[in-house]
Design an enzyme around this catalytic site. Structure first.
Site, mmCIF file in Angstrom:
data_model
loop_
_atom_site.group_PDB
_atom_site.id
_atom_site.type_symbol
_atom_site.label_atom_id
_atom_site.label_comp_id
_atom_site.label_asym_id
_atom_site.label_seq_id
_atom_site.Cartn_x
_atom_site.Cartn_y
_atom_site.Cartn_z
ATOM 1 N N ALA A 87 21.282 35.883 56.004
ATOM 2 C CA ALA A 87 20.630 34.676 55.457
ATOM 3 C C ALA A 87 20.278 34.930 53.998
ATOM 4 C CB ALA A 87 19.344 34.384 56.247
ATOM 5 N N GLY A 88 19.839 33.855 53.347
ATOM 6 C CA GLY A 88 19.202 33.960 52.036
ATOM 7 C C GLY A 88 19.974 34.741 50.986
ATOM 8 N N TYR A 131 1.729 41.596 51.416
ATOM 9 C CA TYR A 131 3.083 41.352 50.880
ATOM 10 C C TYR A 131 3.140 41.854 49.442
ATOM 11 C CZ TYR A 131 7.433 39.179 49.426
ATOM 12 O OH TYR A 131 8.701 38.992 48.924
ATOM 13 N N THR A 181 14.940 29.940 50.496
ATOM 14 C CA THR A 181 15.792 30.588 51.508
ATOM 15 C C THR A 181 15.065 30.418 52.849
ATOM 16 O OG1 THR A 181 14.599 32.655 51.210
ATOM 17 C CG2 THR A 181 16.519 32.331 49.803
ATOM 18 N N PHE A 211 12.877 32.432 53.619
ATOM 19 C CA PHE A 211 11.679 33.234 53.349
ATOM 20 C C PHE A 211 10.383 32.560 53.820
ATOM 21 C CE2 PHE A 211 8.189 34.321 50.455
ATOM 22 C CZ PHE A 211 8.160 35.696 50.555
HETATM 23 P P1 NDP Z 1 15.531 35.387 54.209
HETATM 24 O O1 NDP Z 1 14.485 35.297 55.262
HETATM 25 O O2 NDP Z 1 16.359 34.188 53.918
HETATM 26 O O3 NDP Z 1 16.494 36.616 54.529
HETATM 27 C C1 NDP Z 1 15.962 37.856 54.896
HETATM 28 C C2 NDP Z 1 17.068 38.765 55.384
HETATM 29 O O4 NDP Z 1 16.490 40.038 55.713
HETATM 30 C C3 NDP Z 1 17.751 38.253 56.628
HETATM 31 O O5 NDP Z 1 19.131 38.488 56.536
HETATM 32 C C4 NDP Z 1 17.157 39.097 57.744
HETATM 33 O O6 NDP Z 1 18.134 39.301 58.754
HETATM 34 C C5 NDP Z 1 16.904 40.424 57.011
HETATM 35 N N1 NDP Z 1 15.878 41.210 57.675
HETATM 36 C C6 NDP Z 1 14.560 40.925 57.822
HETATM 37 N N2 NDP Z 1 13.950 41.860 58.544
HETATM 38 C C7 NDP Z 1 14.902 42.790 58.857
HETATM 39 C C8 NDP Z 1 14.903 43.999 59.590
HETATM 40 N N3 NDP Z 1 13.780 44.474 60.163
HETATM 41 N N4 NDP Z 1 16.061 44.685 59.723
HETATM 42 C C9 NDP Z 1 17.183 44.215 59.168
HETATM 43 N N5 NDP Z 1 17.259 43.086 58.449
HETATM 44 C C10 NDP Z 1 16.124 42.376 58.304
HETATM 45 O O7 NDP Z 1 14.738 35.858 52.903
HETATM 46 P P2 NDP Z 1 15.218 36.068 51.373
HETATM 47 O O8 NDP Z 1 16.673 36.089 51.262
HETATM 48 O O9 NDP Z 1 14.450 35.135 50.546
HETATM 49 O O10 NDP Z 1 14.612 37.514 51.129
HETATM 50 C C11 NDP Z 1 15.397 38.641 50.809
HETATM 51 C C12 NDP Z 1 14.531 39.603 50.027
HETATM 52 O O11 NDP Z 1 14.095 38.981 48.819
HETATM 53 C C13 NDP Z 1 13.267 40.056 50.736
HETATM 54 O O12 NDP Z 1 13.059 41.427 50.449
HETATM 55 C C14 NDP Z 1 12.171 39.200 50.088
HETATM 56 O O13 NDP Z 1 10.921 39.835 50.142
HETATM 57 C C15 NDP Z 1 12.694 39.114 48.674
HETATM 58 N N6 NDP Z 1 12.219 38.003 47.851
HETATM 59 C C16 NDP Z 1 12.310 36.690 48.263
HETATM 60 C C17 NDP Z 1 11.887 35.669 47.419
HETATM 61 C C18 NDP Z 1 11.920 34.243 47.829
HETATM 62 O O14 NDP Z 1 11.145 33.435 47.252
HETATM 63 N N7 NDP Z 1 12.772 33.838 48.749
HETATM 64 C C19 NDP Z 1 11.402 35.957 46.063
HETATM 65 C C20 NDP Z 1 11.332 37.352 45.742
HETATM 66 C C21 NDP Z 1 11.761 38.322 46.603
HETATM 67 P P3 NDP Z 1 17.851 39.307 60.339
HETATM 68 O O15 NDP Z 1 16.729 38.362 60.603
HETATM 69 O O16 NDP Z 1 19.162 38.887 60.924
HETATM 70 O O17 NDP Z 1 17.518 40.731 60.637
HETATM 71 C C1 8X3 Z 2 8.605 35.931 47.233
HETATM 72 C C2 8X3 Z 2 7.994 35.127 46.154
HETATM 73 O O1 8X3 Z 2 5.792 34.204 45.250
HETATM 74 O O2 8X3 Z 2 6.224 33.906 47.611
HETATM 75 O O3 8X3 Z 2 8.585 37.292 46.970
HETATM 76 O O4 8X3 Z 2 5.643 36.055 46.753
HETATM 77 S S1 8X3 Z 2 6.335 34.823 46.461
#
Ligand code: NDP
Ligand code: 8X3
Length: 252
Positions: A12-13, A153, A188, A190
């Site tokens: 995802a994402g 977080y 995403t 998230f």
């Molecule tokens: P999503 O929830 O869309 O995707 C998260 C991904 O991480 C999924 O593919 C999920 O796969 C995987 N994942 C979560 N937990 C586990 C686990 N225990 N083992 C293996 N895989 C795992 O989130 P984002 O794409 O937004 O987030 C990706 C990264 O970016 C994260 O580290 C997040 O903290 C960071 N981030 C996100 C922001 C945002 O605003 N969206 C901004 C800044 C940073 P599955 O569930 O299949 O295991």
């Molecule tokens: C994800 C962005 O602002 O929700 O890391 O923490 S925020």
């Protein structure tokens, strides 16, 4: 040159978009995640669309034995990981510290910090032995500024910030690049995960402005891998134009 790129959290994402971006550019991929059906779908789609090789590895980055088994299972050219994108992560809940849910805390620390460390511990020695590689850690604006209710977080992403800096120093003499990408708000799964499936609450986060898309972040991750051998992006913060800090948004 065709690279082997290992991306955690590619169901995802960001991770899914990063996988697509590298596949579009002809690179071979190792993709991971816990949701096997989604992971296999992503792999199948990339193989048929871009004619690249994709190896899906279904495991939980929080479980050291699963991480060890997954990386130890890599053989031949699959073992030659050129780029590791430590992307898998999550936020769970948004509570004041004194009302925090302990299980949420464990999940965030185990995934965002320990999962990233386990992956790095297993993959970095391969890069050290080859005297080449690039580790890209997914940080966040939450690892640059503390914001209300962000507590654990934010702490987990501050940890990513510190670990990334120290990893770069430790791997300096081994010719390994280490980069942190720190995005602001991106639409995403998230927020759906943070709010435990409450779609209205999740959608509300992105109302009134244009957030980053997963593709925006994927473009930047890909970009940092295209620079000459002597150039490294250490740390890159990217935000929606309508976001100036962790809490300052221009919403209309
Ligand atoms: P999503 O929830 O869309 O995707 C998260 C991904 O991480 C999924 O593919 C999920 O796969 C995987 N994942 C979560 N937990 C586990 C686990 N225990 N083992 C293996 N895989 C795992 O989130 P984002 O794409 O937004 O987030 C990706 C990264 O970016 C994260 O580290 C997040 O903290 C960071 N981030 C996100 C922001 C945002 O605003 N969206 C901004 C800044 C940073 P599955 O569930 O299949 O295991
Ligand atoms: C994800 C962005 O602002 O929700 O890391 O923490 S925020």
């Amino acid at each position: 040159m065709k690279k082997t790129v290992l991306i955690t959290g590619a169901t995802a994402g960001f991770g899914k978009a990063i996988a697509r971006k590298f596949a579009e550019n002809g690179h071979n991929l190792i993709i991971t995640g816990r949701r096997k059906v989604l992971l296999d779908d992503v792999a199948k789609n990339l193989i048929t669309t871009f004619n690249v090789e994709v190896l899906p590895l279904c495991f939980d980055v929080r479980k050291l034995t699963e991480v060890e088994a997954a990386i130890n299972s890599l053989s031949g050219r699959w073992r030659n990981v050129d780029v590791l994108v430590n992307n898998a992560g999550l936020a769970a809940g948004l509570h004041p510290i004194h009302e925090g849910v302990i299980d949420d805390w464990e999940r965030m620390i185990d995934t965002n910090v320990k999962g990233l460390l386990y992956m790095t511990r297993m993959v970095a020695p391969i890069m050290v032995a080859r005297k080449q590689g690039h580790i890209i850690n997914m940080g966040s604006v939450a690892g640059k500024e503390a914001y209300p209710l962000g507590n654990v977080y934010c702490g987990s992403k501050y940890a990513v910030d510190g670990i990334t800096k120290s990893t770069r120093i430790d791997l300096l003499s081994h010719n390994i690049k280490v980069t942190q990408i720190a995005p602001g708000a991106a639409d995403t799964e998230f927020s759906l995960v943070r709010f435990k499936g409450d779609k209205d609450r999740a959608d509300n986060v992105y109302k009134g402005f244009t957030p980053l898309s997963a593709e925006d972040v994927a473009d930047v991750v890909f970009y940092v891998t295209t620079l000459p051998a002597h150039v490294n992006i250490n740390d890159l913060v990217l935000m929606p134009t309508a976001q100036a800090s962790a809490v300052n948004f221009y919403k209309v």
